[in-house]
Design a protein around this motif. Structure first.
Motif, mmCIF file in Angstrom:
data_model
loop_
_atom_site.group_PDB
_atom_site.id
_atom_site.type_symbol
_atom_site.label_atom_id
_atom_site.label_comp_id
_atom_site.label_asym_id
_atom_site.label_seq_id
_atom_site.Cartn_x
_atom_site.Cartn_y
_atom_site.Cartn_z
ATOM 1 N N GLY A 3 0.813 -1.213 0.000
ATOM 2 C CA GLY A 3 0.000 0.000 0.000
ATOM 3 C C GLY A 3 0.844 1.260 0.000
ATOM 4 O O GLY A 3 0.527 2.233 -0.690
ATOM 5 N N THR A 4 1.924 1.240 0.765
ATOM 6 C CA THR A 4 2.816 2.392 0.814
ATOM 7 C C THR A 4 3.464 2.626 -0.544
ATOM 8 O O THR A 4 3.574 3.766 -1.001
ATOM 9 C CB THR A 4 3.912 2.174 1.887
ATOM 10 N N MET A 6 2.236 1.828 -3.486
ATOM 11 C CA MET A 6 1.230 2.361 -4.404
ATOM 12 C C MET A 6 0.948 3.839 -4.108
ATOM 13 O O MET A 6 0.805 4.650 -5.017
ATOM 14 C CB MET A 6 -0.070 1.561 -4.310
ATOM 15 N N TYR A 7 0.886 4.193 -2.817
ATOM 16 C CA TYR A 7 0.658 5.584 -2.434
ATOM 17 C C TYR A 7 1.797 6.478 -2.932
ATOM 18 O O TYR A 7 1.567 7.533 -3.512
ATOM 19 C CB TYR A 7 0.512 5.688 -0.914
ATOM 20 N N GLU A 10 1.693 6.873 -6.691
ATOM 21 C CA GLU A 10 0.658 7.805 -7.128
ATOM 22 C C GLU A 10 1.108 9.245 -6.941
ATOM 23 O O GLU A 10 0.898 10.089 -7.805
ATOM 24 C CB GLU A 10 -0.640 7.565 -6.354
ATOM 25 N N GLU A 86 0.230 -0.413 -14.082
ATOM 26 C CA GLU A 86 -0.320 0.058 -12.808
ATOM 27 C C GLU A 86 0.117 1.481 -12.502
ATOM 28 O O GLU A 86 -0.689 2.318 -12.078
ATOM 29 C CB GLU A 86 0.128 -0.847 -11.664
ATOM 30 N N LEU A 90 -2.149 4.742 -12.033
ATOM 31 C CA LEU A 90 -2.162 5.486 -10.778
ATOM 32 C C LEU A 90 -2.042 6.987 -10.995
ATOM 33 O O LEU A 90 -2.467 7.772 -10.156
ATOM 34 C CB LEU A 90 -1.021 5.025 -9.859
ATOM 35 N N SER A 95 -5.734 7.704 -5.146
ATOM 36 C CA SER A 95 -5.171 6.560 -4.420
ATOM 37 C C SER A 95 -6.233 5.763 -3.666
ATOM 38 O O SER A 95 -6.092 4.552 -3.502
ATOM 39 C CB SER A 95 -4.083 7.024 -3.459
ATOM 40 N N ALA A 96 -7.294 6.395 -3.202
ATOM 41 C CA ALA A 96 -8.352 5.661 -2.494
ATOM 42 C C ALA A 96 -9.011 4.647 -3.433
ATOM 43 O O ALA A 96 -9.237 3.492 -3.061
ATOM 44 C CB ALA A 96 -9.391 6.629 -1.945
ATOM 45 N N SER A 99 -6.456 1.821 -4.395
ATOM 46 C CA SER A 99 -6.214 0.817 -3.357
ATOM 47 C C SER A 99 -7.305 -0.247 -3.355
ATOM 48 O O SER A 99 -7.033 -1.421 -3.121
ATOM 49 C CB SER A 99 -6.102 1.475 -1.985
ATOM 50 N N LEU A 102 -6.586 -2.419 -6.534
ATOM 51 C CA LEU A 102 -5.369 -3.212 -6.466
ATOM 52 C C LEU A 102 -5.293 -4.116 -5.229
ATOM 53 O O LEU A 102 -4.374 -4.925 -5.124
ATOM 54 C CB LEU A 102 -4.149 -2.304 -6.492
ATOM 55 N N ALA A 103 -6.235 -4.000 -4.312
ATOM 56 C CA ALA A 103 -6.189 -4.786 -3.085
ATOM 57 C C ALA A 103 -6.163 -6.297 -3.351
ATOM 58 O O ALA A 103 -5.415 -7.013 -2.683
ATOM 59 C CB ALA A 103 -7.337 -4.422 -2.168
#
Length: 107
Positions: A3-4, A6-7, A10, A86, A90, A95-96, A99, A102-103
């Motif tokens: 998650g970090t 991906m954040y 983005e 991806e 992004l 990002s919400a 996530s 992509l979860a």
């Protein structure tokens, strides 16, 4: 970690939307480096015949060529191309929402 990553990706894509390939290269390089450290710390390289299990050894062994092709396919196409797609997406999706999309990826 996922998650970090991906954040952070983005946020980088917001600032530099045309840098998807460079961000992907950074992600793949980091993954390769951490994988190398894992292989070294796992101890399999001290076993007799370990050199045949590296990618060059797999390609040279006729019985293991299909395994080598599967490893190469996974590394080049399934990882690198997927990361690039991806990261490009992004840059266009908050990002919400990303996530949630992509979860399930690790599954």
């Amino acid at each position: 970690g996922f998650g970090t990553g991906m954040y952070m990706s983005e946020k980088m894509m917001e600032k530099e939307p045309d840098q998807a390939l460079q961000i992907t290269a950074g992600m793949v390089t980091t993954t390769a480096f951490l994988s190398m450290l894992w292989c070294l710390s796992d101890g399999w390289m001290s076993e007799p015949g370990w050199e045949t299990m590296g990618l060059p050894g797999l390609f040279l062994n006729p019985d293991m060529r299909m395994v080598a092709l599967a490893v190469a396919w996974t590394g080049i196409l399934s990882t690198s191309v997927n990361f690039c797609i991806e990261i490009t997406a992004l840059g266009r999706v908050p990002s919400a929402e990303a996530s949630v999309i992509l979860a399930p990826e690790p599954l």
